[in-house]
Design a protein around this motif. Structure first.
Motif, mmCIF file in Angstrom:
data_model
loop_
_atom_site.group_PDB
_atom_site.id
_atom_site.type_symbol
_atom_site.label_atom_id
_atom_site.label_comp_id
_atom_site.label_asym_id
_atom_site.label_seq_id
_atom_site.Cartn_x
_atom_site.Cartn_y
_atom_site.Cartn_z
ATOM 1 N N VAL A 191 0.874 -1.110 0.082
ATOM 2 C CA VAL A 191 0.093 -0.149 -0.189
ATOM 3 C C VAL A 191 0.733 1.200 0.155
ATOM 4 C CG1 VAL A 191 -1.792 1.421 1.333
ATOM 5 C CG2 VAL A 191 -2.158 -1.017 0.958
ATOM 6 N N ASP A 192 2.041 1.359 0.821
ATOM 7 C CA ASP A 192 2.771 2.549 1.029
ATOM 8 C C ASP A 192 3.582 2.598 -0.571
ATOM 9 O OD1 ASP A 192 1.832 2.814 3.525
ATOM 10 O OD2 ASP A 192 3.611 1.453 4.538
ATOM 11 N N LYS A 193 3.497 1.819 -1.129
ATOM 12 C CA LYS A 193 4.141 1.984 -2.408
ATOM 13 C C LYS A 193 3.402 2.340 -3.486
ATOM 14 C CE LYS A 193 7.617 -1.643 -0.927
ATOM 15 N NZ LYS A 193 8.194 -3.065 -1.167
ATOM 16 N N LEU A 194 2.255 2.290 -3.233
ATOM 17 C CA LEU A 194 1.381 2.632 -4.450
ATOM 18 C C LEU A 194 0.972 4.254 -4.447
ATOM 19 C CD1 LEU A 194 -1.390 -0.031 -4.133
ATOM 20 C CD2 LEU A 194 0.525 -0.121 -6.016
ATOM 21 N N ASP A 195 0.622 4.721 -5.509
ATOM 22 C CA ASP A 195 0.566 5.980 -5.882
ATOM 23 C C ASP A 195 -1.075 6.180 -5.974
ATOM 24 O OD1 ASP A 195 3.266 7.109 -6.131
ATOM 25 O OD2 ASP A 195 3.189 5.955 -7.903
ATOM 26 N N VAL A 196 -1.833 5.256 -6.451
ATOM 27 C CA VAL A 196 -3.079 5.189 -6.809
ATOM 28 C C VAL A 196 -3.638 4.095 -6.315
ATOM 29 C CG1 VAL A 196 -5.210 5.354 -8.365
ATOM 30 C CG2 VAL A 196 -3.057 6.546 -8.987
ATOM 31 N N LEU A 197 -4.800 4.082 -5.273
ATOM 32 C CA LEU A 197 -5.243 3.097 -4.576
ATOM 33 C C LEU A 197 -6.713 3.010 -4.984
ATOM 34 C CD1 LEU A 197 -3.227 4.580 -2.540
ATOM 35 C CD2 LEU A 197 -3.800 3.076 -0.794
ATOM 36 N N ILE A 198 -7.010 1.798 -5.482
ATOM 37 C CA ILE A 198 -8.560 1.205 -5.896
ATOM 38 C C ILE A 198 -9.270 0.642 -4.710
ATOM 39 C CG2 ILE A 198 -9.920 0.431 -7.569
ATOM 40 C CD1 ILE A 198 -7.719 0.475 -9.268
ATOM 41 N N VAL A 199 -10.356 1.189 -4.215
ATOM 42 C CA VAL A 199 -11.022 0.534 -2.932
ATOM 43 C C VAL A 199 -12.395 0.697 -3.206
ATOM 44 C CG1 VAL A 199 -9.150 1.397 -1.561
ATOM 45 C CG2 VAL A 199 -11.189 2.620 -1.802
ATOM 46 N N ASN A 200 -13.118 -0.073 -2.330
ATOM 47 C CA ASN A 200 -14.631 -0.141 -2.585
ATOM 48 C C ASN A 200 -15.198 0.956 -1.083
ATOM 49 O OD1 ASN A 200 -14.840 -1.639 0.008
ATOM 50 N ND2 ASN A 200 -15.251 -3.459 -1.103
ATOM 51 N N HIS A 201 -16.412 1.405 -1.354
ATOM 52 C CA HIS A 201 -16.811 2.201 -0.515
ATOM 53 C C HIS A 201 -16.890 1.622 0.990
ATOM 54 C CE1 HIS A 201 -17.915 4.638 -3.669
ATOM 55 N NE2 HIS A 201 -19.186 4.368 -3.831
ATOM 56 N N SER A 202 -17.167 0.505 1.028
ATOM 57 C CA SER A 202 -16.855 -0.378 2.440
ATOM 58 C C SER A 202 -15.614 -0.231 2.996
ATOM 59 C CB SER A 202 -17.504 -1.757 2.409
ATOM 60 O OG SER A 202 -18.963 -1.792 2.166
ATOM 61 N N LEU A 203 -14.388 -0.410 2.566
ATOM 62 C CA LEU A 203 -13.200 -0.281 2.907
ATOM 63 C C LEU A 203 -12.750 1.103 3.146
ATOM 64 C CD1 LEU A 203 -10.578 -1.878 3.686
ATOM 65 C CD2 LEU A 203 -9.773 -1.454 1.164
ATOM 66 N N LEU A 204 -13.229 1.980 2.365
ATOM 67 C CA LEU A 204 -13.197 3.385 2.577
ATOM 68 C C LEU A 204 -13.722 3.816 3.744
ATOM 69 C CD1 LEU A 204 -12.437 6.523 1.860
ATOM 70 C CD2 LEU A 204 -14.353 6.394 0.513
ATOM 71 N N LEU A 205 -14.831 3.438 4.263
ATOM 72 C CA LEU A 205 -15.737 3.898 5.507
ATOM 73 C C LEU A 205 -15.117 3.145 6.782
ATOM 74 C CD1 LEU A 205 -19.280 3.656 3.950
ATOM 75 C CD2 LEU A 205 -18.155 5.586 4.785
ATOM 76 N N ALA A 206 -14.358 1.924 6.475
ATOM 77 C CA ALA A 206 -13.936 1.294 7.427
ATOM 78 C C ALA A 206 -12.694 1.981 7.899
ATOM 79 C CB ALA A 206 -13.561 -0.306 7.184
ATOM 80 N N ASP A 207 -12.036 2.462 7.068
ATOM 81 C CA ASP A 207 -10.735 3.341 7.473
ATOM 82 C C ASP A 207 -10.983 4.559 8.188
ATOM 83 O OD1 ASP A 207 -7.696 3.727 7.199
ATOM 84 O OD2 ASP A 207 -8.288 5.365 6.050
ATOM 85 N N LEU A 208 -12.094 5.222 7.567
ATOM 86 C CA LEU A 208 -12.522 6.310 8.397
ATOM 87 C C LEU A 208 -13.101 6.438 9.685
ATOM 88 C CD1 LEU A 208 -14.474 7.934 5.267
ATOM 89 C CD2 LEU A 208 -12.122 8.588 6.092
ATOM 90 N N GLU A 209 -13.766 5.125 9.969
ATOM 91 C CA GLU A 209 -14.400 4.967 11.320
ATOM 92 C C GLU A 209 -13.135 4.957 12.239
ATOM 93 O OE1 GLU A 209 -18.021 2.372 13.130
ATOM 94 O OE2 GLU A 209 -16.509 1.499 12.340
#
Length: 682
Positions: free
Chosen positions: A202-220
């Motif tokens: 992850v740290d080596k990527l410039d562009v990350l593709i995720v779904n909304h659920s994973l995005l929300l999990a990280d935000l929580e």
């Protein structure tokens, strides 16, 4: 950025420069660059079909991010769009633009195996004792375990569920999936687990593709725990119209009463298992407290069950469900909710303390690796259950402010014979969550979709997403470059009844029997499975139509058959429900006739929808105009969007619902659609 765009025009055959796409590139770059508002860089962009939005936001965001040494996170709602970005759009963009950037798909830990768990199951001496199977595994499952382990150890499989050639049954996957408590990088045996190996990238990527659920999990979690820090990243939220609903699901909680009481009785067995595996005086206090708090919690939940049993008349309705009016928990139940929240919080604190002691003992060499594996799986499952329980009771205990929409709280009788009840809680509005964790934290956000507006206004989406009309957010509506008036015709036929009539299904059958033919590529969208199956049966039996009906085969199988028939110039008739109205791409000759049987009005039968309507009425609003009509407008645009997918596509849309003509709101729904040629039959 301009140089990149020139390279696209030069290197892509038949590349068409579209002013809408050019404008989206510029606006994306301006919003994220802070040209409009430096402290709040948020843009909401509706880009009509054919705009080329993925290329536009890549060009506007990635070039800027690279220049600022920041990352880009692209979040989607569907797997199809993720695959399109990963396999087509981003490779093309990188190749043509000559930009040096890396990209990859990021998935949640539960999409990966825990190699240690799989190894234990593959060991014939350990598989029976290490897995708490819901039911004993059959020979087929046991063979699959061996095959998975062999493929993993021989590096033929990367350990990701989606990359295995055939579906892995849930009953097995639950035993081998990665979890945050058991599959810890602090344990030597887990450092090479596929999830941790994937996270290292992850740290080596410039562009990350995720779904909304994973995005929300990280935000929580506060952001920066799964994905990079929000303040170091530009977010592109594609298919953004799904985000508020996903956020609501993520913020909800539920728990079954009897099953909770049952697993609470097993806490002492867990404590014994932990203490037998490691001799530590540090465990004595936390385990005793855990036992006491769980016994007290079980007693309180037993009182909840008694309260529900004594009020069983509340569930004497068609849904076996009772929703608390305005979300207010009765005074007689509130003390139970308060006690359950307090005790579950204390028990959760005890569990986390035990988990920490176990991990510390492992680091100090006081517990062997094979013993800790046996402990952490059960401990992790129990912590997750307790977290959910605490979340539910915290939502029941909280007294809602009069200035905001109340929390929806309801209870369902799920098993009459066993007197099993399930308790649920969910927010009506999720704007506060998105504001606190995303809008106010991110370096910049672009929200885009082909269908964000409703009735030609952003207001409905703005309210549901927690954005304010004067907060600096930029709203941009880009029309599709397609020639809708010449390439598409909207037909409203003369039917003798409207959908609220008992004879409407008969009228649909009568119309379709005359309108369908064996030469066109046709998609018919229904509002319910029941009506679809009734119509299909009659058309097959009485009129001898050959139909491809949703549910009779997988979606992919139906679409493959449909395309094969069209390729062979046989024509094809595809029947589907609302799930076929979005994300279905049938360009060119694969779809020339679209028929929508009924306007997509949602029936407010879920507790959340009912509570939202109740709340709007309490504010002297009209739920039909505030919720139902805007929602129907957006869904109708999505449904009609199945027809014209490319600039050269042509066809007709027929809507078998005369309310477009007979009701006052009908014209506003028509006006919100692209400018098709409209034919109203008389």
């Amino acid at each position: 950025m301009q140089q990149c765009f020139k390279q696209f025009k030069t290197n892509i055959p038949n590349f068409v420069s579209r002013k809408e796409q050019n404008y989206m590139v510029a606006q994306t770059a301006k919003v994220l660059g802070g040209d409009f508002e430096k402290s709040r860089r948020i843009g909401v962009i509706e880009a009509g079909t054919g705009t080329g939005k993925s290329l536009a936001y890549c060009l506007g965001a990635i070039v800027l991010a690279k220049s600022l040494n920041k990352k880009v996170c692209i979040s989607t709602a569907t797997v199809a769009l993720q695959e399109q970005l990963l396999d087509k759009d981003l490779p093309l963009f990188r190749r043509i633009s000559d930009l040096d950037f890396s990209f990859g798909l990021i998935k949640g830990r539960q999409r990966y195996i825990c190699a240690s768990k799989l190894e234990l199951l593959a060991d014939p001496n350990a598989s029976g004792s290490q897995a708490s199977w819901q039911q004993p595994p059959d020979e087929k499952i046991l063979k699959l375990i061996k095959k998975l382990w062999k493929s993993w150890t021989e590096k033929e499989w990367d350990g990701e569920r989606d990359s295995w050639s055939t579906p892995i049954p849930d009953i097995l996957w639950y035993q081998i999936q990665c979890d945050k408590f058991g599959c810890s990088k602090q344990l030597n045996a887990h450092r090479q687990c596929p999830f941790h190996k994937a996270r290292e990238k992850v740290d080596k990527l410039d562009v990350l593709i995720v779904n909304h659920s994973l995005l929300l999990a990280d935000l929580e979690l506060g952001g920066g725990k799964i994905l990079p820090e929000p303040q170091d990243m530009f977010y592109i939220i594609d298919e953004a119209h799904h985000l508020p609903e996903k956020a609501r699901d993520f913020s909800s909680a539920s728990s079954s009463v009897l099953s909770t009481m049952e697993w609470l009785t097993k806490i002492d067995l867990l404590g014994k298992k932990v203490s037998d595996s490691m001799k530590s005086d540090q465990l004595i206090g936390p385990l005793m407290k855990l036992s006491d708090h769980c016994n007290e919690l079980r007693s309180e939940i037993k009182l909840v069950h008694q309260w529900l049993s004594n009020n069983r008349s509340l569930f004497n309705n068609e849904d076996n469900r009772y929703r608390f009016e305005n979300g207010v928990v009765p005074e007689s139940m509130m003390p139970l909710a308060i006690n359950c929240e307090d005790l579950s919080k204390l028990a959760l604190k005890d569990l986390n303390k035990v988990h920490q002691i176990v991990m510390d003992s492992y680091k100090d060499g006081d517990i062997s690796p094979w013993k800790i594996e046996a402990i952490l799986g059960d401990l992790g499952t129990t912590i997750a259950r307790m977290e959910n329980n605490h979340k539910l009771w915290a939502m029941y205990k909280r007294v809602d402010s009069k200035n905001v929409a109340p929390t929806v709280r309801w209870i369902e009788l799920t098993d009459d014979a066993k007197s099993e009840f399930s308790l649920h809680a969910a927010p009506i509005e999720v704007g506060y969550f998105l504001e606190d964790y995303l809008w106010s934290q991110a370096l910049g956000v672009i929200l885009c979709s082909a269908t964000i507006t409703a009735l030609n206004s952003f207001d409905h989406f703005r309210r549901s997403a927690g954005l304010k009309s004067n907060d600096g957010t930029q709203y941009i509506k880009l029309n599709s470059p397609f020639d809708f008036k010449n390439n598409g015709e909207l037909i409203i036929p003369k039917l003798s009844v409207e959908p609220n009539s008992d004879s409407f299904t008969h009228e649909v059958i009568k119309d379709l029997s005359q309108r369908l033919n064996k030469t066109d590529a046709t998609l018919v969208l229904f509002s319910s499975y029941w009506q679809m199956n009734q119509v299909a049966k009659t058309l097959r039996d009485k009129h001898k139509f050959s139909l491809l009906v949703q549910g009779e085969a997988s979606r992919n199988a139906l679409l493959t058959l449909h395309k094969d028939k069209c390729d062979n110039k046989q024509g094809s008739i595809l029947f589907g429900t609302s799930s076929f109205s979005e994300g279905l791409d049938l360009p060119g000759n694969y779809l020339t006739k679209l028929i929508i049987t009924k306007l997509p009005f949602a029936v407010p039968n879920s507790p959340i929808e009912q509570a939202h309507s109740e709340y709007i009425k309490s504010k002297n609003g009209n739920p039909f105009m505030v919720l139902t009509i805007p929602d129907a407008s957006r869904k109708l645009i999505q449904s009609c969007g199945r027809l014209l997918r490319n600039e050269g596509d042509k066809g007709t849309i027929t809507i078998l619902d005369r309310r477009l003509v007979t009701k006052r709101y009908g014209q506003s729904l028509i006006d919100s659609l692209p400018p098709y040629k409209v034919t109203i039959e008389h």
